[in-house]
Design a protein around this motif. Sequence first.
Motif, PDB file in Angstrom:
ATOM      1  N   LYS A  44       0.784  -1.151  -0.220  1.00  0.00           N
ATOM      2  CA  LYS A  44       0.031  -0.059  -0.031  1.00  0.00           C
ATOM      3  C   LYS A  44       0.939   1.133  -0.030  1.00  0.00           C
ATOM      4  O   LYS A  44       1.908   1.251   0.746  1.00  0.00           O
ATOM      5  N   ALA A  45       0.338   2.098  -0.859  1.00  0.00           N
ATOM      6  CA  ALA A  45       1.395   3.469  -0.639  1.00  0.00           C
ATOM      7  C   ALA A  45       0.245   4.697  -1.151  1.00  0.00           C
ATOM      8  O   ALA A  45      -0.725   4.550  -1.855  1.00  0.00           O
ATOM      9  N   ALA A  46       0.550   5.828  -0.527  1.00  0.00           N
ATOM     10  CA  ALA A  46      -0.377   6.984  -0.655  1.00  0.00           C
ATOM     11  C   ALA A  46       0.338   8.080  -1.339  1.00  0.00           C
ATOM     12  O   ALA A  46       1.705   8.244  -1.366  1.00  0.00           O
ATOM     13  N   ILE A  47      -0.360   8.831  -2.210  1.00  0.00           N
ATOM     14  CA  ILE A  47       0.164   9.924  -3.040  1.00  0.00           C
ATOM     15  C   ILE A  47      -0.364  11.040  -2.670  1.00  0.00           C
ATOM     16  O   ILE A  47      -1.451  11.343  -2.596  1.00  0.00           O
ATOM     17  N   ALA A  48       0.344  12.120  -1.868  1.00  0.00           N
ATOM     18  CA  ALA A  48      -0.090  13.471  -1.307  1.00  0.00           C
ATOM     19  C   ALA A  48       0.219  14.665  -2.482  1.00  0.00           C
ATOM     20  O   ALA A  48       1.402  14.963  -2.731  1.00  0.00           O
ATOM     21  N   GLY A  49      -0.801  15.002  -3.298  1.00  0.00           N
ATOM     22  CA  GLY A  49      -0.532  15.926  -4.416  1.00  0.00           C
ATOM     23  C   GLY A  49      -0.618  15.223  -5.633  1.00  0.00           C
ATOM     24  O   GLY A  49       0.420  14.374  -5.750  1.00  0.00           O
ATOM     25  N   LEU A  50      -1.302  15.315  -6.531  1.00  0.00           N
ATOM     26  CA  LEU A  50      -1.604  14.616  -7.728  1.00  0.00           C
ATOM     27  C   LEU A  50      -1.095  15.560  -8.871  1.00  0.00           C
ATOM     28  O   LEU A  50      -2.089  15.560  -9.926  1.00  0.00           O
ATOM     29  N   GLY A  51      -0.123  16.293  -9.081  1.00  0.00           N
ATOM     30  CA  GLY A  51       0.193  17.440 -10.068  1.00  0.00           C
ATOM     31  C   GLY A  51       1.385  16.475 -10.991  1.00  0.00           C
ATOM     32  O   GLY A  51       1.289  15.250 -11.113  1.00  0.00           O
ATOM     33  N   GLY A  52       2.487  17.216 -11.012  1.00  0.00           N
ATOM     34  CA  GLY A  52       3.287  16.713 -12.127  1.00  0.00           C
ATOM     35  C   GLY A  52       4.010  15.418 -11.580  1.00  0.00           C
ATOM     36  O   GLY A  52       4.246  14.688 -12.213  1.00  0.00           O
ATOM     37  N   LEU A  53       4.366  15.568 -10.393  1.00  0.00           N
ATOM     38  CA  LEU A  53       5.012  14.343  -9.641  1.00  0.00           C
ATOM     39  C   LEU A  53       3.856  13.304  -9.222  1.00  0.00           C
ATOM     40  O   LEU A  53       4.052  12.168  -9.723  1.00  0.00           O
ATOM     41  N   GLY A  54       2.913  13.677  -8.410  1.00  0.00           N
ATOM     42  CA  GLY A  54       1.995  12.795  -7.902  1.00  0.00           C
ATOM     43  C   GLY A  54       1.114  12.025  -8.978  1.00  0.00           C
ATOM     44  O   GLY A  54       1.141  10.825  -8.957  1.00  0.00           O
ATOM     45  N   VAL A 114       4.183   7.062   2.268  1.00  0.00           N
ATOM     46  CA  VAL A 114       3.696   8.124   1.666  1.00  0.00           C
ATOM     47  C   VAL A 114       4.380   9.143   0.709  1.00  0.00           C
ATOM     48  O   VAL A 114       5.679   9.318   1.069  1.00  0.00           O
ATOM     49  N   CYS A 115       4.235   9.359  -0.185  1.00  0.00           N
ATOM     50  CA  CYS A 115       4.770  10.013  -1.284  1.00  0.00           C
ATOM     51  C   CYS A 115       4.323  11.528  -1.153  1.00  0.00           C
ATOM     52  O   CYS A 115       3.160  11.822  -1.352  1.00  0.00           O
ATOM     53  N   GLU A 116       5.237  12.418  -0.747  1.00  0.00           N
ATOM     54  CA  GLU A 116       5.166  13.743  -0.486  1.00  0.00           C
ATOM     55  C   GLU A 116       5.272  14.639  -1.999  1.00  0.00           C
ATOM     56  O   GLU A 116       6.277  14.452  -2.725  1.00  0.00           O
ATOM     57  N   ALA A 117       4.103  15.016  -2.764  1.00  0.00           N
ATOM     58  CA  ALA A 117       4.134  15.507  -4.180  1.00  0.00           C
ATOM     59  C   ALA A 117       3.508  16.716  -4.308  1.00  0.00           C
ATOM     60  O   ALA A 117       2.893  17.234  -5.203  1.00  0.00           O
ATOM     61  N   PHE A 118       3.917  17.956  -3.141  1.00  0.00           N
ATOM     62  CA  PHE A 118       3.337  19.028  -3.255  1.00  0.00           C
ATOM     63  C   PHE A 118       4.297  20.035  -4.121  1.00  0.00           C
ATOM     64  O   PHE A 118       5.284  19.868  -4.181  1.00  0.00           O
ATOM     65  N   ASP A 119       3.558  21.077  -4.325  1.00  0.00           N
ATOM     66  CA  ASP A 119       4.249  22.182  -5.032  1.00  0.00           C
ATOM     67  C   ASP A 119       4.771  23.267  -4.102  1.00  0.00           C
ATOM     68  O   ASP A 119       5.991  23.635  -4.375  1.00  0.00           O
ATOM     69  N   ASN A 120       4.187  23.434  -3.129  1.00  0.00           N
ATOM     70  CA  ASN A 120       4.473  24.668  -2.184  1.00  0.00           C
ATOM     71  C   ASN A 120       5.333  23.918  -0.813  1.00  0.00           C
ATOM     72  O   ASN A 120       5.045  23.072  -0.362  1.00  0.00           O
ATOM     73  N   PHE A 123      18.021  19.124  -5.672  1.00  0.00           N
ATOM     74  CA  PHE A 123      18.428  19.757  -4.345  1.00  0.00           C
ATOM     75  C   PHE A 123      18.946  21.046  -4.455  1.00  0.00           C
ATOM     76  O   PHE A 123      19.382  21.814  -3.922  1.00  0.00           O
ATOM     77  N   GLU A 124      18.287  21.694  -5.956  1.00  0.00           N
ATOM     78  CA  GLU A 124      18.598  23.150  -6.188  1.00  0.00           C
ATOM     79  C   GLU A 124      17.501  23.912  -5.467  1.00  0.00           C
ATOM     80  O   GLU A 124      16.314  23.499  -5.197  1.00  0.00           O
ATOM     81  N   PRO A 125      17.533  25.410  -5.523  1.00  0.00           N
ATOM     82  CA  PRO A 125      16.454  26.071  -4.969  1.00  0.00           C
ATOM     83  C   PRO A 125      15.449  25.980  -5.760  1.00  0.00           C
ATOM     84  O   PRO A 125      15.503  25.300  -6.854  1.00  0.00           O
ATOM     85  N   ALA A 126      14.224  26.532  -5.113  1.00  0.00           N
ATOM     86  CA  ALA A 126      12.882  26.530  -5.721  1.00  0.00           C
ATOM     87  C   ALA A 126      12.918  27.187  -7.284  1.00  0.00           C
ATOM     88  O   ALA A 126      13.786  28.104  -7.528  1.00  0.00           O
ATOM     89  N   VAL A 127      11.951  26.774  -7.935  1.00  0.00           N
ATOM     90  CA  VAL A 127      11.847  27.476  -9.484  1.00  0.00           C
ATOM     91  C   VAL A 127      11.929  28.863  -9.315  1.00  0.00           C
ATOM     92  O   VAL A 127      11.555  29.656  -8.668  1.00  0.00           O
ATOM     93  N   GLN A 128      12.925  29.300 -10.342  1.00  0.00           N
ATOM     94  CA  GLN A 128      13.192  30.723 -10.620  1.00  0.00           C
ATOM     95  C   GLN A 128      12.473  31.133 -11.976  1.00  0.00           C
ATOM     96  O   GLN A 128      12.268  30.419 -12.632  1.00  0.00           O
ATOM     97  N   GLU A 129      11.913  32.387 -11.982  1.00  0.00           N
ATOM     98  CA  GLU A 129      11.372  33.098 -13.062  1.00  0.00           C
ATOM     99  C   GLU A 129      12.205  32.635 -14.413  1.00  0.00           C
ATOM    100  O   GLU A 129      13.515  32.893 -14.451  1.00  0.00           O
ATOM    101  N   GLY A 130      11.585  32.238 -15.447  1.00  0.00           N
ATOM    102  CA  GLY A 130      12.171  31.939 -16.619  1.00  0.00           C
ATOM    103  C   GLY A 130      12.383  30.718 -16.860  1.00  0.00           C
ATOM    104  O   GLY A 130      12.932  30.179 -17.758  1.00  0.00           O
TER     105      GLY A 130
END
Length: 209
Positions: free
Chosen positions: A27-37, A118-124, A173-180
């Motif tokens: 059994k496995a859970a996926i939290a967030g169903l965007g690009g990752l989840g 549990v798979c953490e797949a959030f954007d925030n 492990f890079e910083p969060a997404v940057q503009e562009g």
Amino acid sequence: MQTSDELENAITARNAAGIKEKLKAGKAAIAGLGGLGSNIAVMLARIGVGKLLLVDFDVVEQSNLNRQHYNLTHLGMLKTEALKSQIDKINSFVETEIRTAKVTEANALEIFKDYPIVCEAFDNPQYKAMLVNTLLEYGRKKIVAASGMAGYDSANKIKTKQTLKNLYICGDFEPAVQEGIGFMAPRVTICAGHQANMVLRLLLNIEKE
């Protein structure tokens, strides 16, 4: 005409010997169903994980289609329902539970109580930290999280690391997404593949990254 057992065996016929039974019991859970989840869930369904929990509160939008496992027919649908409908068509032998809810510190333990992985797949980033900290401290779960997969840098930078006893992090492990830079399907899906593969290893009791 194939029987139900014959069809299920055919879907997982390419799995290594002895793997099918272990995954079917998993059994496995996926939290967030965007690009990752969304991509993680489909990969786990394809390998025959017995039960999946899909958790999200959002609906499918046009901007999701560049990297998430949805198509035009899903626009406006709840992501939980859209993804469940896909999994039912890919591997109907997977039991798919859905929770259309926003995960908070107050409800996280209840939502994921029956799922050891549990798979953490959030954007925030704030929600990522909240979920990981809550489940590690109080839930005694194995967590497969993600950090950094934006843009179009080398895919070889995306790795899986075990950072704590029950915490595995996939990404560059890079910083969060940057503009562009933005999010694009290749690196997002590669990171999702890392997460799905780590879940697979944990279900097989392989606890090293």
